[in-house]
Design an enzyme around this catalytic site. Structure first.
Site, mmCIF file in Angstrom:
data_model
loop_
_atom_site.group_PDB
_atom_site.id
_atom_site.type_symbol
_atom_site.label_atom_id
_atom_site.label_comp_id
_atom_site.label_asym_id
_atom_site.label_seq_id
_atom_site.Cartn_x
_atom_site.Cartn_y
_atom_site.Cartn_z
ATOM 1 N N SER A 119 31.239 28.982 6.076
ATOM 2 C CA SER A 119 32.618 28.696 6.465
ATOM 3 C C SER A 119 33.659 29.715 6.027
ATOM 4 C CB SER A 119 33.038 27.321 5.944
ATOM 5 O OG SER A 119 32.459 26.316 6.739
ATOM 6 N N SER A 157 34.438 26.671 8.897
ATOM 7 C CA SER A 157 35.567 25.779 8.893
ATOM 8 C C SER A 157 36.864 26.407 8.400
ATOM 9 C CB SER A 157 35.247 24.561 8.017
ATOM 10 O OG SER A 157 35.027 24.957 6.675
ATOM 11 N N LYS A 174 43.443 27.375 2.102
ATOM 12 C CA LYS A 174 42.779 26.441 3.016
ATOM 13 C C LYS A 174 43.194 25.032 2.584
ATOM 14 C CE LYS A 174 38.113 25.272 4.727
ATOM 15 N NZ LYS A 174 36.675 25.574 4.606
#
Lengths: 102, 485, 488
Positions: free
Chosen positions: B175, B151, B76
């Site tokens: 997330s 996210s 990420k």
């Protein structure tokens, strides 16, 4: 399940003050909309006021852990060149900003 | 190759069925071919990846057998990667190339993994749909008109589309779990303090936790083995010893008590989603687990509590982005105030600014007691709900989200309705507990996730339950339509 | 109107740790800009603070030194504001739960009176960087080497009533923290910086007037001048019927004035909240006890010991006990020569006098304690007189060698040979018959005075080397003989 005790009222000039504190700017044409959105969020958040927490200790850490202490030793070498290679404005090893007036 | 689990890939590498270079090239080709549909990557590092693959091949040739040696993965774009842009999905950090690695990144480099690139995400991890990214929305591989969740939406989409076998994510309020659920993959949010936060760009410091995203529980365990552990440079990192998270996977479930919180199956849960979750639970029951009704009375309060604590912490965590030392700086600032205000105005997107303002409000003079302090008190009540429940059950289970992935743009105009989506995931972060989302079937061709919540540091048990479910089901093996290309 | 001055001081003290309070970067003064600013100090994304144990120990030592309650649980908070020398946009400080609670220490004023000054609290925090305003084409340069240096902010009660008291407070505080070894106390390098909170009220009034805060005053002398200036400014305002505005002011040493710092006054709302990257600091009572057991001797205790053990007067004891290096120097001299009082006298008058005249620190003194002790031994054993001793000391200061070699080389050894002295006494009596007659005619009181004349003549004859005690004995003897002879 939840009782809304009161709906928080936020005014546009409050938001402008907050924006100033946070150093962000809300363009004039968006100010009303942003104010309304924040008012909605704060309305949601006002649900908390209905909970009796008089005897509850605030929880700073989920494990109730305490701070560990580090030995006093210099472990970091000079890396100015690497750090300033990604800086927007430097001169003679200093970071530059517009003149600060005191 | 892209259909194999990490364990199977590792075996293939050791047996010389294929090399890490071949595997890496295969993944890079898939990214080139398919990612334009998903926009799951912000940066792809072909040169660096092939270089790392060659090094891994040399180590494999020398007889090394580290479990992740030569395995490609993606981070990420919130984990700092030395020499590789770390944008956090923001224009603010569009030009930021950190001269250091996050602890997670470093550990995985040391483990011999091959970093393919950095995945898309909501800006500064603030969102549940990946739509707030400066680099445009990611798309759900099961239906590209829908969001992958957020996210960590890019990581979830990339794993689901078989572009990469493993990815890292971070979970502040769901997330990792919510995008795992939306994309039909397996994701684990570890106990707060289990995985170092050093070098992970901060959103809400007391809630953020990095963790693995993969297709199976076993693959998650392998990744967690590499990243879990004490870090002396993170004061909130735990010194609790690390286990081998693969050791308990095969444990039978007989005698296991699973608590089903009444609040997670009530109003708000879409009926079809509820049915899938109950079907998965029935499978666990068949394997010997006992289902127990429990209550977590403060569940509803987790939304307002979270939406005070997270923005409050975020509002000050993001003060360092001022255009002075790195990141976006406005052109020709007229004075210091203009430098700050315009750099931040231009560098941050709308949702970020909104949360900064809410957080600033919650902390400003006269409101601290009523908001932040109050929220930290309620947080203790929320944790106590779980501690009480765990006196009777080993694991808590329920849906990860109220329904499957929603359409792009469906909730962007109404942030509160988006926040309500997080009702089942937020409390876990507030209480610092470990939790997983595991595929549990589909509704109209869209994946549904079963959430498993464990006691502090009981990741092994969660992985065990998830693995046993995956031994008895094939939901985690389903392939999104276009990913079969 | 007769105004009472009310002063409270906030002192920012840099703690003498090797590394910073939250990072492993060095704290050395004077390094090239930004070469001691690591990723944590620069607030790079994802960087986290870890607390330096030594900073906590030093804070506890200070707390114990002022008899304060030690916060066994203390909490770091974020103090939020934007400034280019503050990279994170917040300062990590302690707001609601400081590590050091209420304490006090005594200050001694020049008239010898003692006042007890209350300390409200002391807390740990990080220092900011430095802004350099010169030579950057209308831009300001930022050096973050100092960012993250540990500070102890020490807040006094508004117990001080004059510039003299404020300076005495700071000197006592300086002596305390250097004795503890927790700070180098170097004011020129900014190790000890002072904010002055000052207000006036009509003498006898109990309520406090509106105060102004004067920021960053960095020497004892400037503290004194800034206070005098500010008292005058506020008195002028009040006497002309105006109102003092609560504000932050800056002392400008070049112009000797304070002026308003409006730029820092704009809507300060620091939004304090507990720093989530750090956990509550919990220390064990046993750790505090072990620190207490290993504390060095503090000035107040040392002063009492000097009075009790060495028989010094209160003033001498205060001066000599204040700073550890001087106290150690003094004790080495006293022990080396065996006479604490003569040592006290010489260290204060000759040694400190020379240091002051030459603007030197004790550590730079060309005469070390053992050498001074040998010189004093020579005075005590009668080898030289005190007066010659001063000559020898000056020669030692000038680098001519140790006391014995100077005495030898210059032939300064005292004449203690009684036959030689007897001859000199006889010579002086013979050459001054008039004075002898006056002496013999005088009463006991005047005789003492007149004998000084003879001693002076004898010393002159011996070029200062006659042993004064022997001269005095021989003189009395021979004058008495002269009187007897005269009678017959």
């Amino acid at each position: 399940m939840l009782t809304v005790v009161k709906v928080m009222t936020v005014h546009q000039d409050d938001i402008e003050k907050l924006a100033e504190l946070a150093r962000v700017r809300i363009p004039a044409e968006e100010a009303a909309e942003v104010t309304a959105r924040i008012a909605t969020i704060l309305g949601l958040v006002d649900q908390l006021q209905s909970v009796d927490t008089a005897a509850v200790e605030p929880m700073a850490n989920p494990l109730d852990a305490v701070q560990r202490l580090r030995a006093d030793a210099v472990t970091e070498a000079n890396q100015r060149e690497a750090f300033q290679a990604i800086a927007p404005a430097v001169e003679n090893g200093l970071y530059l900003v517009p003149k600060v007036i005191e | 190759m892209h259909d194999l689990s990490v364990a199977a890939l590792a075996l293939g590498l050791r047996n010389r069925d294929f090399s890490s270079t071949e595997l890496t090239q295969h993944c890079l080709q898939r990214i080139r071919a398919l990612d334009p549909h998903y926009n799951s990557f912000i940066s792809v590092d072909e040169v660096g990846a092939l270089d790392a693959a060659r090094q891994a091949d040399a180590r494999l040739a020398a007889g090394e057998t580290a479990p992740l040696l030569g395995i490609p993965l993606a981070h990420k774009d919130i984990f700092c990667t030395s020499g590789l842009r770390t944008s956090c999905g923001s224009k603010m950090l569009d030009n930021f190339i950190p001269p250091y690695d996050a602890t997670v990144t470093r550990r995985l480099r040391d483990a011999g993994t091959v970093l393919l690139g950095k995945t898309n995400m909501d800006e500064f991890a603030m969102g549940s749909s990946s739509e707030t990214s400066f680099y445009g929305s990611s798309r759900n591989p099961w239906d590209t008109s829908r969001v992958p969740g957020g996210s960590s939406g890019g990581s979830a989409a990339a794993v689901a589309a078989r572009l990469v076998p493993l990815a890292t994510g971070t979970d502040t309020g769901g997330s990792i779990r919510q995008p795992a659920s939306f994309c039909g993959i397996t994701g684990l949010k570890p106990t707060y303090g289990r995985v170092s936060r050093l070098g992970m760009v901060a959103y809400a410091s007391s809630l953020d936790q990095g963790g693995p995203m993969a297709r199976t529980a076993e693959d998650c365990a392998l990744l967690l083995n590499a990243i879990a552990g004490f870090d002396p440079q993170d004061s909130t990192s735990s010194e609790q010893p690390v286990e081998d998270y693969t050791a308990q996977l095969a444990q039978p479930l007989s005698g296991l008590r699973i608590g089903l919180p009444r609040e997670y199956f009530g109003e708000g849960l879409e009926q079809a989603t509820g049915e899938r979750v109950r079907a998965a639970l029935a499978l666990l029951e068949l394997q010997g687990a006992t289902l127990v009704d429990i209550t977590l009375p403060h569940t509803g309060l987790s939304i307002p509590t979270y939406y005070i604590i997270a923005p409050a912490e975020a509002s000050t965590n993001l003060s360092r982005y001022d255009g002075v030392r790195y990141g976006h700086r406005c052109e020709n600032p007229r004075n210091l105030h203009d430098l700050y205000t315009r750099s931040r105005q231009e560098g941050f997107g709308e949702e970020v600014k909104r949360r900064i303002l809410v957080g600033t409000y919650a902390l400003s003079a006269g409101y601290y007691d009523a908001y932040y302090r109050k929220a930290q008190q309620v947080r203790r009540l929320i944790r106590q709900d779980f501690l009480d429940a765990f006196t009777d059950v080993d694991v808590i289970a329920g849906p990860t989200t109220p329904g499957p992935a929603f359409g792009l743009g469906a909730k962007t105009s109404d942030p509160v309705s988006m926040y309500l989506e997080d009702v089942y995931t937020l409390a876990v972060n507030l209480a610092g507990l470990p939790a997983m989302s595991v595929p549990a079937g589909q509704v109209n061709g869209l994946p549904v996730g079963l959430q498993l919540i464990g006691q502090h540091f009981d990741e092994s048990r969660l992985l065990n339950v998830a693995h046993q479910l995956q031994q008895a089901s094939d939901w985690h093996l389903q392939l999104p339509p276009e990913a079969g290309l | 109107m007769n105004w009472e001055v009310v002063i409270g001081l906030e002192v920012h003290l840099q703690l003498a740790t090797e590394s910073k309070i939250f990072s492993g970067a060095a704290t050395r003064f004077g390094a090239e800009p930004n070469t001691q600013a690591c990723a944590v100090d620069l607030a790079m994304p994802g960087m986290l603070p870890v607390l330096n144990e030594q900073a906590v120990r030093y804070a506890v030592m200070f707390g114990l030194g002022i008899g304060a309650e030690i916060g066994l649980r203390s909490v770091f908070d974020r103090k939020n504001y934007f400034y280019p020398d503050l990279p994170k946009g917040y300062q990590i400080s302690q707001f609601q739960e400081p590590i050091v609670g209420r304490g006090h220490f005594d200050i001694q004023l020049e008239d010898g009176s003692v006042r007890r000054i209350g300390i409200t609290r002391a807390h740990l925090e990080e220092d900011a960087g430095k802004s350099l305003h010169e030579d950057f084409h209308d831009q300001t340069g930022i050096d973050l080497n100092r960012a993250g240096t540990p500070l102890l902010e020490i807040v006094s009660e508004p117990d001080l009533r004059s510039a003299e008291e404020a300076v005495a407070y700071l000197k006592t505080l300086h002596s305390l923290v250097t004795s503890l070894g927790i700070s180098d106390g170097n004011m020129a390098e900014g190790s000890m910086r002072c904010d002055i909170n000052l207000s006036l009220r009509p003498a006898g009034s109990e309520t406090l007037g509106t105060r102004a805060e004067i920021k960053n005053v960095n020497s004892f002398r400037f503290v004194e001048k800034a206070i005098h200036h500010e008292v005058e400014r506020q008195a002028d305002i009040l006497e002309s019927g105006g109102k003092v505005v609560q504000e932050t002011r800056l002392y400008d040493a070049d112009r000797d004035e304070t002026r308003s710092m409006r730029s820092k006054e704009v809507a300060n709302d620091y939004r304090y909240f507990p720093e989530p990257d750090l956990l509550p600091v919990v220390i064990e009572q046993s750790w505090v006890d072990s620190i207490r057991a290993s504390l060095p001797e503090l000035p107040a205790a040392r002063r009492e010991r000097f009075i009790a053990d060495y028989g010094l007067g209160a003033y001498d004891a205060t001066v000599l006990a204040a700073e550890r290096p001087l106290a150690e120097f003094y004790e080495a001299v006293a022990k080396g020569c065996g006479d604490a009082k003569i040592a006290a006298n010489w260290v204060q008058v000759e040694l400190l006098g020379q240091l002051n005249r030459n603007d030197l620190q004790l550590s730079e003194s060309p005469v070390h304690a053992p050498a001074l002790a040998v010189l004093l031994q020579r005075i005590l054993d009668g080898s030289i007189s005190g007066k010659i001793g001063k000559q020898v000391f000056e020669a030692m200061w000038a680098g001519e060698g140790d006391a014995d070699s100077i005495i030898e080389a210059r032939g300064l050894r005292q004449v203690s040979d009684s036959s030689a002295l007897r001859a000199m006494v006889a010579e002086v009596i013979r050459d001054n018959p008039e004075q002898v007659q006056q002496y013999l005619a005088a009463d006991e009181g005047r005789r003492k005075k007149l004998s000084g004349f003879f001693v002076g003549q004898i010393m002159k004859l011996s070029r200062g080397q006659a042993n004064p005690q022997m001269v005095s004995n021989l003189l009395n003897e021979q004058l008495a003989d002269a009187g007897k002879n005269g009678d017959t």
